[in-house]
Design a protein around this motif. Structure first.
Motif: not given
Length: 244
Positions: A84-95
């Protein structure tokens, strides 16, 4: 005398062809959880708070990036049914610019999960000695199949994500398939047990608004010039140690 020469030659042949296995590099302990997370992209279960974040900060492809543009980390847990994988991704543009999941899937923003079930390392471009799962924003999961063509593996990884502002939380259930997997439906995932070691890495493909991805940022240090070797070479993966 002839037998002596034969035996020496045989010993030399065996030693020269000895199979080398991957070392347990960059080992990360992974804790057991009894209850399965609700996959909704909202990490509200208490046990997530008890686990340590691991960084996704190794720039494998692309130039320098600002942490306001990208910042990533992950947590992991396991039970008998998988990881089980949890990610926190800060990204100002999601494409997500390519509608067909089997075309140019690596150029959209996506999470890439690298899995080597027996931690053996080795090549895996057109076989499943290891997997390079590209998990897209729409939930499709792509890797190259044994037929050397892009193939969907949507039953291998189930994912959900939620975005608030510039921060996206992903939750994933990753089933672990053995290296003998050949795209036939009769091969079942492995039942995980304590002390098992699994080759693993995770990366984030970041594309702000270009035809090709601008960065690929991974979780493990890769020596040498080719930092993006993991898609064909499982020797560069880290190692998960399942603990209970």
């Amino acid at each position: 005398m002839k037998w002596t020469i034969y035996l020496l030659s045989l010993v030399c042949f065996v030693s020269c062809t000895e199979i080398k296995t991957k070392k347990n590099s960059q080992v990360t302990p992974v804790s057991y959880i009894k209850d399965t997370p609700t996959l909704d992209g909202r990490p509200i279960e208490n046990y997530w708070n008890l686990l340590e974040w691991q960084p996704i900060d190794q720039n494998w492809i692309g130039g320098p990036f600002d942490h306001n543009d990208y910042n990533g980390k992950y947590k992991m847990a396991w039970n008998e049914d998988g990881l089980y994988l949890l990610l926190e991704i800060v990204d100002d543009t999601i494409l997500d610019q390519t509608e067909d999941p089997l075309k140019l899937w690596w150029n959209d923003d996506c999470v890439i999960v690298y899995v080597d079930e027996d931690n053996s390392g080795g090549q895996h471009r057109f076989n499943h000695n290891a997997f390079t799962y590209h998990v897209a924003l729409d939930g499709n999961v792509v890797d190259l199949g044994v037929n050397e063509k892009p193939t969907l593996y949507n039953d291998h990884i189930i994912s959900k994500h939620q975005t608030e502002g510039n921060t996206t939380y992903w939750e994933m259930h990753i089933k672990i398939y053995p290296s003998l997997y050949n795209d036939e439906p009769n091969i079942k995932p492995v039942i995980l047990t304590a002390d098992k070691r699994i080759g693993f890495a995770v990366a984030y493909a970041d594309n702000d608004n270009s035809e090709e991805r601008e960065n690929l940022i991974g979780s493990v240090f890769v020596p040498g010039e080719n930092k993006n070797a993991g898609w064909i070479d499982a020797n560069v993966f880290g190692t998960l140690q399942l603990v209970k």
